[in-house]
Scaffold this motif. Structure first.
Motif, PDB file in Angstrom:
ATOM      1  N   UNK A  10       0.819  -1.209   0.000  1.00 35.21           N
ATOM      2  CA  UNK A  10       0.000   0.000   0.000  1.00 35.21           C
ATOM      3  C   UNK A  10       0.854   1.261   0.000  1.00 35.21           C
ATOM      4  N   UNK A  11       0.295   2.326  -0.551  1.00 36.39           N
ATOM      5  CA  UNK A  11       0.890   3.655  -0.467  1.00 36.39           C
ATOM      6  C   UNK A  11       0.429   4.274   0.851  1.00 36.39           C
ATOM      7  N   UNK A  12       1.305   4.239   1.852  1.00 37.29           N
ATOM      8  CA  UNK A  12       0.951   4.697   3.196  1.00 37.29           C
ATOM      9  C   UNK A  12       1.526   6.093   3.420  1.00 37.29           C
ATOM     10  N   UNK A  13       0.662   6.998   3.808  1.00 42.25           N
ATOM     11  CA  UNK A  13       1.084   8.374   4.069  1.00 42.25           C
ATOM     12  C   UNK A  13       0.837   8.693   5.540  1.00 42.25           C
ATOM     13  N   UNK A  14       1.905   9.033   6.241  1.00 37.66           N
ATOM     14  CA  UNK A  14       1.786   9.377   7.652  1.00 37.66           C
ATOM     15  C   UNK A  14       2.005  10.877   7.795  1.00 37.66           C
ATOM     16  N   UNK A  15       0.979  11.565   8.271  1.00 37.65           N
ATOM     17  CA  UNK A  15       1.056  12.989   8.548  1.00 37.65           C
ATOM     18  C   UNK A  15       1.187  13.170  10.055  1.00 37.65           C
ATOM     19  N   UNK A  16       1.959  14.169  10.453  1.00 36.10           N
ATOM     20  CA  UNK A  16       2.170  14.422  11.873  1.00 36.10           C
ATOM     21  C   UNK A  16       2.128  15.929  12.094  1.00 36.10           C
ATOM     22  N   UNK A  17       1.392  16.361  13.101  1.00 37.47           N
ATOM     23  CA  UNK A  17       1.266  17.798  13.319  1.00 37.47           C
ATOM     24  C   UNK A  17       1.324  18.140  14.795  1.00 37.47           C
ATOM     25  N   UNK A  18       1.725  19.379  15.044  1.00 35.43           N
ATOM     26  CA  UNK A  18       1.757  19.903  16.408  1.00 35.43           C
ATOM     27  C   UNK A  18       1.648  21.414  16.320  1.00 35.43           C
ATOM     28  N   UNK A  19       1.204  22.028  17.391  1.00 31.42           N
ATOM     29  CA  UNK A  19       1.111  23.481  17.443  1.00 31.42           C
ATOM     30  C   UNK A  19       2.459  24.113  17.801  1.00 31.42           C
ATOM     31  N   UNK A  20       3.370  23.304  18.312  1.00 26.10           N
ATOM     32  CA  UNK A  20       4.668  23.751  18.825  1.00 26.10           C
ATOM     33  C   UNK A  20       5.738  23.559  17.744  1.00 26.10           C
ATOM     34  N   UNK A  21       6.268  24.654  17.207  1.00 27.68           N
ATOM     35  CA  UNK A  21       7.260  24.557  16.133  1.00 27.68           C
ATOM     36  C   UNK A  21       8.589  24.000  16.622  1.00 27.68           C
ATOM     37  N   UNK A  22       8.882  24.184  17.886  1.00 23.54           N
ATOM     38  CA  UNK A  22      10.145  23.688  18.441  1.00 23.54           C
ATOM     39  C   UNK A  22      10.189  22.169  18.439  1.00 23.54           C
ATOM     40  N   UNK A  23       9.090  21.527  18.843  1.00 27.53           N
ATOM     41  CA  UNK A  23       9.086  20.064  18.862  1.00 27.53           C
ATOM     42  C   UNK A  23       9.048  19.491  17.450  1.00 27.53           C
ATOM     43  N   UNK A  24       8.456  20.226  16.516  1.00 27.48           N
ATOM     44  CA  UNK A  24       8.445  19.757  15.131  1.00 27.48           C
ATOM     45  C   UNK A  24       9.859  19.690  14.559  1.00 27.48           C
ATOM     46  N   UNK A  25      10.686  20.653  14.896  1.00 25.89           N
ATOM     47  CA  UNK A  25      12.079  20.611  14.440  1.00 25.89           C
ATOM     48  C   UNK A  25      12.811  19.416  15.044  1.00 25.89           C
ATOM     49  N   UNK A  26      12.560  19.156  16.304  1.00 27.61           N
ATOM     50  CA  UNK A  26      13.136  17.979  16.959  1.00 27.61           C
ATOM     51  C   UNK A  26      12.682  16.712  16.234  1.00 27.61           C
ATOM     52  N   UNK A  27      11.388  16.647  15.922  1.00 25.78           N
ATOM     53  CA  UNK A  27      10.846  15.456  15.258  1.00 25.78           C
ATOM     54  C   UNK A  27      11.489  15.243  13.892  1.00 25.78           C
ATOM     55  N   UNK A  28      11.675  16.315  13.146  1.00 22.77           N
ATOM     56  CA  UNK A  28      12.277  16.182  11.812  1.00 22.77           C
ATOM     57  C   UNK A  28      13.720  15.677  11.904  1.00 22.77           C
TER      58      UNK A  28
END
Length: 281
Positions: free
Chosen positions: A141-159
Motif C-alpha cells: 500500500x501507499x501509506x502516508x503518515x502525517x504528523x502535526x503539532x502546534x509547537x514549532x520547536x518540537x516539530x524541528x526535533x521530530x524532523x
C-alpha cells in the motif's frame, strides 16, 4: 530584570487564561498557576516588555507575523512521550483497523494516518515502525503518515529524529539496530528513509483554515490532547476530526479519554486490543 521580579495578579492570570484559550483551545486551570506565571514571566523578561500589560499589548497589536505568539505557545505546551507508548493501540491498528479499512479499498488509493499532536515525533515514527514490523501488507500500500503539532520547536526535533535511551526504552535491541544509527554516547537517530516517510506540519486544530488541509484520513491518533480542552473545544475538535476522516475512518484517543462523552458523531468500536471511535459509513 529577573523573572522572579514579575508578579502576575489574579486578574492578569484570568486575562491570560481567556487569551490562550481563544488562540489554542487549551484551558489552564488554577492548578497550573505556578507553571503559567513562571513561563509568562520568562517571556516578559525575554521580550523586554517589562510588565504583563505591556506584554499582552505587544502580543495583540505588535506581533503581525505571530512570532511571539508562537514562542509563547512553544513555552506553554508540555511535550513528553516515548516510542510505543500505549502499544496496545498499535496492535489494534495492524490487527483490526487496517484490515477493515483496506477490505474494500483499491490498491492505488493511499492510506492516510494522522498523528496529532505529534510532539517530538515518537508517535508517528512508532506507527511507521510498528507497521513495518507487524503488518504483512505494509509493502502493498501507499501509506502516508502525517504528523502535526502546534509547537514549532518540537516539530524541528521530530524532523531531526534524534532520541535518547529513555525515548527508546520500549524498543527491542534488534529494532534499535535496524532503524537507528548512534549519534552520541546516549543518542540515536532514526534512519533517513523513516524520517522521510513522515510529513510534519504545524497545525492548530482549533484553526478552521489549518484543519481544511486534512481530508480523507483513514486513522487519526489524537492521544492525551483533549484532556487539556474544555467541553466546547472538545466538541469542536471532534467535529473537525469527523470532517477530516473518510467515512468509516477511525479515531484513537488516549486511555483516559472517551469520545462518547464528547460527541455523538462517532460509533464506539470495541476490538480485542482497544476501544476506538469510527465515523459511520
Amino acid at each position: 530584570m529577573n523573572p522572579a521580579d514579575i508578579v502576575i495578579t489574579d486578574g492578569e492570570f484570568a486575562r491570560f487564561q481567556e487569551f490562550f484559550y481563544q488562540k489554542t483551545g487549551i484551558v489552564f486551570g488554577d492548578t497550573k498557576r505556578y507553571f503559567v506565571d513562571r513561563r509568562l514571566a520568562d517571556r516578559i523578561v525575554t521580550t523586554k516588555t517589562g510588565s504583563f500589560a505591556d506584554y499582552m499589548t505587544a502580543l495583540r497589536f505588535f506581533d503581525p507575523r505571530a512570532e511571539e505568539l508562537q514562542n509563547l505557545i512553544n513555552t506553554m505546551t508540555v511535550n513528553e512521550t516515548y516510542f510505543y507508548r500505549e502499544e496496545y493501540q498499535f496492535r489494534c491498528l495492524v490487527n483490526a483497523i487496517l484490515p477493515e479499512v483496506t477490505h474494500h479499498r483499491r490498491r492505488e488509493e493511499p492510506l492516510q494516518i494522522w498523528s496529532v499532536p505529534c510532539s517530538t515525533g515518537e508517535e508517528p515514527y512508532s506507527i511507521a515502525l510498528y507497521m513495518l514490523e507487524n503488518w504483512h501488507e505494509v509493502d502493498d500500500w501507499d501509506i502516508r503518515i502525517l504528523a502535526s503539532d502546534i509547537d514549532t520547536r518540537v516539530l524541528e526535533h521530530a524532523r531531526r529524529g534524534i532520541y535518547d535511551a529513555r525515548a527508546l526504552q520500549n524498543l527491542s535491541p534488534a529494532a534499535r539496530m535496524r532503524y537507528f544509527t548512534r549519534t552520541g554516547e546516549a543518542s540515536w537517530q532514526i534512519v533517513e528513509d523513516l524520517r522521510n516517510s513522515v510529513e510534519f506540519r504545524k497545525t492548530n486544530i482549533t484553526c478552521t483554515a489549518d484543519m481544511r488541509r486534512y481530508r480523507d484520513m483513514d486513522v487519526i491518533f489524537c492521544r492525551n490532547l483533549l484532556i487539556y480542552f474544555d467541553d466546547a473545544s472538545r466538541r469542536r475538535a471532534a467535529e473537525a476530526f469527523y470532517e477530516a476522516l473518510r467515512p468509516g475512518g477511525f479515531v484513537c484517543l488516549g486511555h483516559s479519554e472517551s469520545m462518547s462523552r464528547i460527541s455523538s458523531l462517532f460509533t464506539v468500536r470495541k476490538f480485542q486490543d482497544a476501544i476506538v471511535y469510527q465515523r459511520p459509513m
